[in-house]
Design an enzyme around this catalytic site. Structure first.
Site, PDB file in Angstrom:
ATOM      1  N   ARG A  20     -30.041 -58.531 131.352  1.00 51.60           N
ATOM      2  CA  ARG A  20     -30.746 -57.363 131.897  1.00 51.60           C
ATOM      3  C   ARG A  20     -31.047 -57.598 133.360  1.00 51.60           C
ATOM      4  O   ARG A  20     -31.584 -58.633 133.729  1.00 51.60           O
ATOM      5  CB  ARG A  20     -32.058 -57.131 131.130  1.00 51.60           C
ATOM      6  CG  ARG A  20     -31.762 -56.770 129.701  1.00 51.60           C
ATOM      7  CD  ARG A  20     -32.791 -55.893 129.074  1.00 51.60           C
ATOM      8  NE  ARG A  20     -32.374 -55.660 127.700  1.00 51.60           N
ATOM      9  CZ  ARG A  20     -33.199 -55.500 126.683  1.00 51.60           C
ATOM     10  NH1 ARG A  20     -34.493 -55.516 126.887  1.00 51.60           N
ATOM     11  NH2 ARG A  20     -32.734 -55.294 125.477  1.00 51.60           N
ATOM     12  N   SER A 116     -32.763 -51.170 126.767  1.00 52.65           N
ATOM     13  CA  SER A 116     -33.750 -50.861 125.730  1.00 52.65           C
ATOM     14  C   SER A 116     -34.876 -49.960 126.214  1.00 52.65           C
ATOM     15  O   SER A 116     -34.632 -48.849 126.654  1.00 52.65           O
ATOM     16  CB  SER A 116     -34.288 -52.178 125.186  1.00 52.65           C
ATOM     17  OG  SER A 116     -35.097 -51.947 124.084  1.00 52.65           O
ATOM     18  N   HIS A 117     -36.101 -50.469 126.164  1.00 47.10           N
ATOM     19  CA  HIS A 117     -37.287 -49.676 126.483  1.00 47.10           C
ATOM     20  C   HIS A 117     -37.595 -49.685 127.977  1.00 47.10           C
ATOM     21  O   HIS A 117     -38.556 -49.060 128.395  1.00 47.10           O
ATOM     22  CB  HIS A 117     -38.467 -50.260 125.721  1.00 47.10           C
ATOM     23  CG  HIS A 117     -38.598 -51.733 125.997  1.00 47.10           C
ATOM     24  ND1 HIS A 117     -37.702 -52.638 125.472  1.00 47.10           N
ATOM     25  CD2 HIS A 117     -39.437 -52.430 126.768  1.00 47.10           C
ATOM     26  CE1 HIS A 117     -38.005 -53.848 125.901  1.00 47.10           C
ATOM     27  NE2 HIS A 117     -39.052 -53.749 126.692  1.00 47.10           N
ATOM     28  N   LYS A 129     -25.091 -56.327 126.336  1.00 47.69           N
ATOM     29  CA  LYS A 129     -25.291 -57.309 125.270  1.00 47.69           C
ATOM     30  C   LYS A 129     -24.039 -57.355 124.407  1.00 47.69           C
ATOM     31  O   LYS A 129     -23.463 -56.316 124.090  1.00 47.69           O
ATOM     32  CB  LYS A 129     -26.496 -56.872 124.435  1.00 47.69           C
ATOM     33  CG  LYS A 129     -26.816 -57.800 123.285  1.00 47.69           C
ATOM     34  CD  LYS A 129     -28.169 -57.483 122.680  1.00 47.69           C
ATOM     35  CE  LYS A 129     -28.144 -56.216 121.851  1.00 47.69           C
ATOM     36  NZ  LYS A 129     -29.347 -56.098 121.008  1.00 47.69           N
ATOM     37  N   ASP A 279     -37.466 -46.264 120.804  1.00 50.98           N
ATOM     38  CA  ASP A 279     -37.262 -46.591 122.217  1.00 50.98           C
ATOM     39  C   ASP A 279     -35.906 -46.085 122.704  1.00 50.98           C
ATOM     40  O   ASP A 279     -35.149 -45.451 121.946  1.00 50.98           O
ATOM     41  CB  ASP A 279     -37.427 -48.096 122.457  1.00 50.98           C
ATOM     42  CG  ASP A 279     -36.310 -48.927 121.847  1.00 50.98           C
ATOM     43  OD1 ASP A 279     -35.664 -48.441 120.901  1.00 50.98           O
ATOM     44  OD2 ASP A 279     -36.074 -50.053 122.310  1.00 50.98           O
ATOM     45  N   ASP A 281     -32.956 -47.288 123.217  1.00 57.57           N
ATOM     46  CA  ASP A 281     -31.723 -47.603 122.499  1.00 57.57           C
ATOM     47  C   ASP A 281     -31.881 -47.526 120.981  1.00 57.57           C
ATOM     48  O   ASP A 281     -30.962 -47.893 120.238  1.00 57.57           O
ATOM     49  CB  ASP A 281     -31.182 -48.971 122.911  1.00 57.57           C
ATOM     50  CG  ASP A 281     -32.089 -50.119 122.525  1.00 57.57           C
ATOM     51  OD1 ASP A 281     -33.318 -49.924 122.559  1.00 57.57           O
ATOM     52  OD2 ASP A 281     -31.588 -51.199 122.176  1.00 57.57           O
ATOM     53  N   ASP A 283     -33.766 -49.085 118.666  1.00 62.17           N
ATOM     54  CA  ASP A 283     -34.039 -50.159 117.705  1.00 62.17           C
ATOM     55  C   ASP A 283     -35.521 -50.356 117.441  1.00 62.17           C
ATOM     56  O   ASP A 283     -35.901 -50.947 116.437  1.00 62.17           O
ATOM     57  CB  ASP A 283     -33.338 -51.472 118.107  1.00 62.17           C
ATOM     58  CG  ASP A 283     -33.658 -51.916 119.512  1.00 62.17           C
ATOM     59  OD1 ASP A 283     -34.415 -51.215 120.210  1.00 62.17           O
ATOM     60  OD2 ASP A 283     -33.132 -52.973 119.921  1.00 62.17           O
ATOM     61  N   ARG A 284     -36.392 -49.853 118.328  1.00 64.32           N
ATOM     62  CA  ARG A 284     -37.834 -50.009 118.091  1.00 64.32           C
ATOM     63  C   ARG A 284     -38.405 -48.757 117.442  1.00 64.32           C
ATOM     64  O   ARG A 284     -37.846 -47.667 117.582  1.00 64.32           O
ATOM     65  CB  ARG A 284     -38.564 -50.232 119.408  1.00 64.32           C
ATOM     66  CG  ARG A 284     -38.143 -51.472 120.106  1.00 64.32           C
ATOM     67  CD  ARG A 284     -38.991 -51.694 121.339  1.00 64.32           C
ATOM     68  NE  ARG A 284     -38.603 -52.954 121.958  1.00 64.32           N
ATOM     69  CZ  ARG A 284     -39.379 -53.665 122.745  1.00 64.32           C
ATOM     70  NH1 ARG A 284     -40.582 -53.224 123.048  1.00 64.32           N
ATOM     71  NH2 ARG A 284     -38.953 -54.799 123.253  1.00 64.32           N
ATOM     72  N   GLU A 366     -40.616 -57.754 113.997  1.00 61.88           N
ATOM     73  CA  GLU A 366     -41.270 -58.353 115.153  1.00 61.88           C
ATOM     74  C   GLU A 366     -42.462 -57.490 115.550  1.00 61.88           C
ATOM     75  O   GLU A 366     -42.464 -56.279 115.319  1.00 61.88           O
ATOM     76  CB  GLU A 366     -40.310 -58.407 116.342  1.00 61.88           C
ATOM     77  CG  GLU A 366     -39.126 -59.320 116.150  1.00 61.88           C
ATOM     78  CD  GLU A 366     -38.386 -59.519 117.475  1.00 61.88           C
ATOM     79  OE1 GLU A 366     -38.679 -60.508 118.144  1.00 61.88           O
ATOM     80  OE2 GLU A 366     -37.545 -58.683 117.816  1.00 61.88           O
ATOM     81  N   LYS A 379     -32.663 -54.578 114.709  1.00 58.33           N
ATOM     82  CA  LYS A 379     -33.798 -53.803 114.248  1.00 58.33           C
ATOM     83  C   LYS A 379     -33.403 -52.338 114.317  1.00 58.33           C
ATOM     84  O   LYS A 379     -32.531 -51.960 115.098  1.00 58.33           O
ATOM     85  CB  LYS A 379     -35.045 -54.107 115.071  1.00 58.33           C
ATOM     86  CG  LYS A 379     -34.897 -54.002 116.581  1.00 58.33           C
ATOM     87  CD  LYS A 379     -36.129 -54.588 117.245  1.00 58.33           C
ATOM     88  CE  LYS A 379     -36.099 -54.427 118.751  1.00 58.33           C
ATOM     89  NZ  LYS A 379     -35.449 -55.558 119.439  1.00 58.33           N
TER      90      LYS A 379
HETATM   91  C1  VG1 Z   1     -38.985 -58.336 123.918  1.00 54.83           C
HETATM   92  C2  VG1 Z   1     -39.769 -58.451 122.623  1.00 54.83           C
HETATM   93  C3  VG1 Z   1     -38.879 -59.012 121.519  1.00 54.83           C
HETATM   94  C4  VG1 Z   1     -37.637 -58.128 121.372  1.00 54.83           C
HETATM   95  C5  VG1 Z   1     -36.933 -58.005 122.706  1.00 54.83           C
HETATM   96  C6  VG1 Z   1     -35.762 -57.053 122.645  1.00 54.83           C
HETATM   97  O1  VG1 Z   1     -38.565 -59.614 124.357  1.00 54.83           O
HETATM   98  O2  VG1 Z   1     -40.906 -59.265 122.806  1.00 54.83           O
HETATM   99  O3  VG1 Z   1     -39.617 -59.084 120.334  1.00 54.83           O
HETATM  100  O4  VG1 Z   1     -36.765 -58.666 120.418  1.00 54.83           O
HETATM  101  O5  VG1 Z   1     -37.835 -57.518 123.697  1.00 54.83           O
HETATM  102  O6  VG1 Z   1     -36.157 -55.799 122.203  1.00 54.83           O
HETATM  103  P1  VG1 Z   1     -39.333 -60.416 125.510  1.00 54.83           P
HETATM  104  O7  VG1 Z   1     -38.544 -61.679 125.712  1.00 54.83           O
HETATM  105  O8  VG1 Z   1     -39.396 -59.520 126.692  1.00 54.83           O
HETATM  106  O9  VG1 Z   1     -40.713 -60.678 124.976  1.00 54.83           O
HETATM  107  V1  VG1 Z   1     -35.295 -54.431 122.729  1.00 54.83           V
HETATM  108  O10 VG1 Z   1     -35.864 -53.057 121.956  1.00 54.83           O
HETATM  109  O11 VG1 Z   1     -35.499 -54.646 124.336  1.00 54.83           O
HETATM  110  O12 VG1 Z   1     -33.730 -54.807 122.270  1.00 54.83           O
HETATM  111 CO    CO Z   2     -34.664 -51.518 122.121  1.00 57.52          CO
END
Ligand code: VG1
Ligand code: CO
Length: 544
Positions: A20, A116-117, A129, A279, A281, A283-284, A366, A379
């Protein structure tokens, strides 16, 4: 086919979930090309030296640069002789749908374009990814090799040309067959295998009101298809359902801060019975009831408790559950009561893959609003929403009542996460170094009305393949059963983001406000770390 010379670009090391960076970084000359060629070099190595006849899936969350990146990836895939590339129509493929498609179509892997978010746009974030043939994010063994390759790369190969990714059908780029497919089909079919759609349809027809917020991200078309077309919910039940390149200028992050509009809706007098969001993408997930928020750790525990009764795919029972280390221990208590194992993994979905592949777990989650099961290897936000709808339909209870009943039976883990975003990496590293230096001597230190019992750095050994991961978060345990965890984010693109996770368990006292319950513990830890002086922050940017 053209061979183009290039040179290594520093910093292409995948983090918690892929590479990222700022969008402008990805748009720099050869940046994306280098990373994709390096990825395909590793995939080719694992395929015995040739990608001929291999199938690759490509799609993303629709953010700015998604469409251009897909064309670049296509050219490089063709330059490397990939047999067939499947592209989601319009480039729109949620992360869990990517996982589903890789598995359903027997692909060698997939390339997910998403941050993602994180916000989207030319001045925001982009990400890439690689997911392996099990549908899940590549394990560190693979991402480490990809990274190494980016440090040695000298050339990449392309077939020049482009493909109309909006038009369903098949075409050729060099020897590579390019197939543009409808991303909704495989995913909706999988959901119909897992959940009782006729029962949910009846439930939604009986006056139950829901509001799903796609946050201008990738789930909009999927949610409209599933909730409106297949389950018959009224039109207004899905909002912000058109994927936008900049997510409407917002953070497509489903939590109490960034999903404020939905949260307000659920707190109003005319609130629907159920609210949910995903979110960027997909997955959340965020789950809300009327004036009621389901903390992700509780959501995992409730789903683990009730899925076997409420959801057909889980009627045979669960093999086990897993949660990331910072996630609340609510799921552990459910697992204990079911007599099944509960695994504790480092943060990041990639660590669940081997447990799922080996059949050791059925459901995992998570604290960062991620929940899923063995149906895919990511997820899955919409899966979680359908799981909650199934639980509500099965029990006939409100979200609030389901939670209270769960806490009455198991007790409650009060839980909050504090994020300090974009702090100085130097300051954060120094703070961690200091804390690490005194971990061994913290025992006995008074903290927030209790005492520290022990403190350590979390290390993990995968029980299936023996892979190890060290320094996955610093843990402080209190004598009264509370826990505090500190770690640095591996998904941020600016400075460092400090995450602090607080958990405090009560067997009987279950009706307090989580914020009030956690505040004294959080304040004591901030003082212990001298956080304000070190990071120059009085308060976290986001509390979830
Ligand atoms: C964060 C979250 C983690 C999650 C990751 C990807 O990572 O804490 O639990 O798996 O994002 O989620 P970090 O290293 O920033 O704490 V997503 O929805 O960005 O694929
Ligand atoms: Co995501």
């Amino acid at each position: 086919m053209r061979v183009i010379s290039t040179a290594p670009i520093a910093g292409q090391k995948p983090g918690t979930s892929g590479l990222r960076k700022k969008t402008r970084t990805f748009m720099e000359q050869r940046y994306l090309e280098n990373f994709i060629q390096s990825t395909l070099d590793v995939v080719r190595e694992d395929c015995g030296g040739s990608l001929a006849g291999k199938r690759l899936v490509v799609g993303g969350d629709g953010r700015y640069f998604n469409r251009e990146a897909i064309q670049t990836i296509l050219q490089i895939a063709a330059g490397n002789g990939v047999g067939r590339v499947w592209i989601a129509q319009g480039g729109i493929l949620s992360t869990p749908a990517m996982s589903c498609v890789i598995r359903a179509r027997g692909a060698v892997g997939g390339i997910v374009l998403s941050a993602s978010h994180n916000p989207g746009g030319i001045d925001a974030d982009f990400g890439v990814k690689y997911n392996a043939s099990n549908g899940g994010p590549a394990p560190e063994e693979i991402t480490d090799r990809i990274y190494r390759r980016t440090t040695e790369i000298t050339e990449y190969r392309v077939v020049e040309g482009s493909v109309n990714i909006d038009q369903l059908g098949s075409s050729k780029l060099g020897d590579t067959e390019v197939v543009v497919f409808d991303p909704l089909d495989d995913y909706a079919a999988l959901m119909q295998q897992i959940f009782d759609f006729p029962k949910l349809r009846k439930f939604l027809a009986g006056g139950f009101r829901m509001c799903f917020d796609a946050m201008n991200g990738v789930t909009g078309p999927f949610a409209k298809h599933i909730f409106l077309d297949l389950l018959g919910a009224p039109a207004g039940s899905v909002i912000r359902a058109t994927p936008l390149e900049d997510f409407g200028g917002e953070h497509p992050d489903p939590n109490l801060t960034y999903a404020a509009e939905l949260v307000a809706k659920l707190a109003s007098d005319d609130a629907p019975d159920f609210g949910a969001a995903c979110d960027g993408d997909g997955d959340r997930n965020l789950i809300l009831g009327r004036k009621c928020f389901v903390s992700p750790g509780d959501s995992l525990a409730v789903i683990a408790e009730l899925a076997p009764a409420a959801i057909p795919a889980y009627h045979p029972g669960l093999a086990g559950v897993a949660r990331s280390m910072p996630t609340s221990m609510a799921a552990d208590r459910v697992a204990a009561s079911l007599g099944i194992p509960c695994f504790e993994t480092p943060t990041g979905w990639k660590f669940f893959g081997s447990l799922l592949d080996a059949g050791k777990i059925t459901i995992c989650g998570e604290e960062s609003f991620g929940t899923g099961s063995n149906h895919v290897r990511e997820k899955d936000g919409l899966w979680a929403v359908l799981a909650w709808l199934s639980i509500l339909a099965h029990t006939g209870k409100s979200v609030d009542q389901v939670l209270r009943d769960h806490w009455t039976k198991f007790g409650r883990s009060y839980y909050q996460r504090y994020d300090y975003e974009g702090v100085s990496a130097e300051g954060a590293n120094a703070m961690f170094a200091d804390l690490r230096g005194k971990l061994g001597s913290l025992a006995g230190t008074p903290l927030a009305g209790s005492k520290i019992s022990h403190a350590d750095d979390f290390s993990y050994t995968d029980p299936v393949n023996g892979a190890t991961a060290a320094n996955q978060g610093t843990r402080i345990f209190l004598e009264n059963g509370s826990r505090v965890i500190l770690r640095l984010s591996g998904t941020g693109t600016e400075g460092a983001t400090l995450r602090m996770y607080f958990e405090s368990y009560s067997k009987d006292d279950i009706a307090q406000d989580a914020e009030a319950k956690i505040r004294p513990l959080a304040a004591a830890v901030c003082a212990l770390l001298d956080l304000e002086a070190r990071l120059g922050r009085k308060a976290p940017d986001v509390i979830t």
